[in-house]
Write a protein that holds these residues in place. Structure first.
Motif, PDB file in Angstrom:
ATOM      1  N   ARG A  59       0.516  -2.603  -1.907  1.00 19.09           N
ATOM      2  CA  ARG A  59       1.644  -3.313  -1.299  1.00 19.09           C
ATOM      3  C   ARG A  59       2.731  -3.601  -2.334  1.00 19.09           C
ATOM      4  O   ARG A  59       2.468  -4.086  -3.432  1.00 19.09           O
ATOM      5  CB  ARG A  59       1.172  -4.622  -0.668  1.00 19.09           C
ATOM      6  CG  ARG A  59       2.299  -5.376   0.053  1.00 19.09           C
ATOM      7  CD  ARG A  59       1.778  -6.606   0.754  1.00 19.09           C
ATOM      8  NE  ARG A  59       1.019  -6.271   1.956  1.00 19.09           N
ATOM      9  CZ  ARG A  59       1.571  -5.962   3.121  1.00 19.09           C
ATOM     10  NH1 ARG A  59       2.892  -5.924   3.241  1.00 19.09           N
ATOM     11  NH2 ARG A  59       0.825  -5.692   4.162  1.00 19.09           N
ATOM     12  N   GLN A  60       3.964  -3.265  -1.944  1.00 18.36           N
ATOM     13  CA  GLN A  60       5.152  -3.583  -2.744  1.00 18.36           C
ATOM     14  C   GLN A  60       6.145  -4.289  -1.830  1.00 18.36           C
ATOM     15  O   GLN A  60       6.863  -3.645  -1.066  1.00 18.36           O
ATOM     16  CB  GLN A  60       5.782  -2.304  -3.314  1.00 18.36           C
ATOM     17  CG  GLN A  60       4.909  -1.530  -4.282  1.00 18.36           C
ATOM     18  CD  GLN A  60       4.760  -2.256  -5.601  1.00 18.36           C
ATOM     19  OE1 GLN A  60       5.610  -3.071  -5.989  1.00 18.36           O
ATOM     20  NE2 GLN A  60       3.666  -1.978  -6.307  1.00 18.36           N
ATOM     21  N   GLY A  61       6.157  -5.619  -1.866  1.00 17.39           N
ATOM     22  CA  GLY A  61       7.017  -6.378  -0.965  1.00 17.39           C
ATOM     23  C   GLY A  61       6.542  -6.219   0.467  1.00 17.39           C
ATOM     24  O   GLY A  61       5.390  -6.520   0.792  1.00 17.39           O
ATOM     25  N   ASN A  62       7.416  -5.712   1.330  1.00 13.16           N
ATOM     26  CA  ASN A  62       7.079  -5.531   2.737  1.00 13.16           C
ATOM     27  C   ASN A  62       6.606  -4.123   3.070  1.00 13.16           C
ATOM     28  O   ASN A  62       6.455  -3.775   4.250  1.00 13.16           O
ATOM     29  CB  ASN A  62       8.305  -5.862   3.615  1.00 13.16           C
ATOM     30  CG  ASN A  62       8.693  -7.325   3.527  1.00 13.16           C
ATOM     31  OD1 ASN A  62       7.825  -8.201   3.417  1.00 13.16           O
ATOM     32  ND2 ASN A  62       9.986  -7.598   3.562  1.00 13.16           N
ATOM     33  N   SER A  63       6.392  -3.298   2.059  1.00 16.07           N
ATOM     34  CA  SER A  63       5.967  -1.924   2.304  1.00 16.07           C
ATOM     35  C   SER A  63       4.824  -1.553   1.379  1.00 16.07           C
ATOM     36  O   SER A  63       4.405  -2.342   0.527  1.00 16.07           O
ATOM     37  CB  SER A  63       7.144  -0.958   2.111  1.00 16.07           C
ATOM     38  OG  SER A  63       7.608  -1.014   0.769  1.00 16.07           O
TER      39      SER A  63
END
Length: 307
Positions: A59-63
């Motif tokens: 996961r990187q932020g919202n994606s």
């Protein structure tokens, strides 16, 4: 543990899930693509993470982003799926006239506009259900042809780029120069001085993507000043028209250039080595009767090709 024992413990359906997850980078979108519930695909992701001992999707932020291992697996997964499909689609007997097989062939727009177009016309007459998918190659595909051609049917490219793979020679071609009609630096005949002093439009131009005539010029002591690099032979004349640039194209494309306003073809001022075009494939396809039929279509196309 032997490879056979390892494979026997794996659910090969996970390969389908892995491909969808790596392509979509989202459990939700991957589940929609496979028409599965999110909990079912989440369970598959958990099993894949356990098998590889890697999160695969981070996961990187919202994606989500692919981990380095997942990025490496992306291409291998596609190749493995294609190979599996071909295993289970193989038949004892095969008839081209009733087949709906799709053949995937890499090449340049030069190859597609010439031999590929002719081959597809022949196939349409004898096997109307067969489909060709012609995919533009790039330096990465050419450099890694032995791996890429496991999952594709062929690569149309001249000799000089690939070794140690089976091939069938197609047709020989030669190089012509392309200049603008209003290029006042060029007279009735192109000179070596023109090649050395005028700007150029080059095609591809990388370690593994070059023209044999371009290499010859370098051996003759001419280092062209390249204004534009375009990964398309058919687009090249558009970057020549209205400029002082020079480009090079194969003679098979000369009729198409002649129909374009603002440019003309000329003979090169040196004896350029001819091009020998070939269809290359991976040895795994050599005994495939369907692939053999495709190769015969390209052989027949040579006799019908107008060059």
């Amino acid at each position: 543990m032997t490879d056979e024992r390892l494979l026997s413990r794996l659910d090969l359906n996970l390969l389908v899930s892995l491909d969808a997850l790596l392509t979509e980078r989202s459990v939700t979108r991957a589940a929609e693509r496979l028409r599965l519930s999110q909990p079912a695909l989440s369970a598959s992701l958990a099993r894949l993470r356990s098998h590889f001992d890697d999160p695969l999707l981070a996961r990187q932020g919202n994606s989500y982003e692919l981990t380095p291992l997942a990025a490496r697996l992306t291409e291998l997964t596609t190749i493995a799926l294609e190979a599996s499909r071909r295993v289970f689609e193989s038949q004892t007997t095969w008839s081209a006239s009733g087949s709906t097989r799709e053949f995937t062939v890499f090449g340049s727009d030069y190859g597609f506009a010439t031999i590929a177009k002719t081959a597809s016309d022949i196939a349409a007459r004898t096997a109307p259900g067969v489909r060709f998918r012609f995919v533009l190659h790039n330096p990465v595909i050419v450099e890694d042809a032995a791996l890429r051609l496991r999952a594709a049917d062929g690569l149309i490219i001249p000799h000089g780029f690939i070794t140690d793979l089976p091939y069938v020679d197609l047709w020989q071609d030669r190089w012509l120069a392309v200049v603008a009609d209003d290029n006042d630096a060029v007279g009735e005949a192109l000179t070596m001085e023109n090649l050395a002093t005028l700007p150029w439009v080059s095609t591809y131009q990388s370690r593994s993507a070059f023209t044999s005539a371009g290499r010859q010029m370098q051996q003759l002591g001419i280092e062209p000043h390249v204004d534009v690099v375009v990964e398309s032979f058919l687009a090249l004349p558009h970057f020549v028209a209205g400029t002082r640039r020079i480009g090079m194209l194969q003679t098979a494309l000369a009729p198409m250039v002649a129909a374009m306003p603002g440019v003309r073809t000329m003979e090169l001022p040196f004896d350029a080595t001819p091009i020998l075009n070939a269809l290359w494939w991976h040895p795994v396809h050599s005994r495939d009767p369907e692939h053999s039929w495709m190769r015969d279509v390209f052989r027949q196309a040579v006799s019908e090709l107008s060059v």
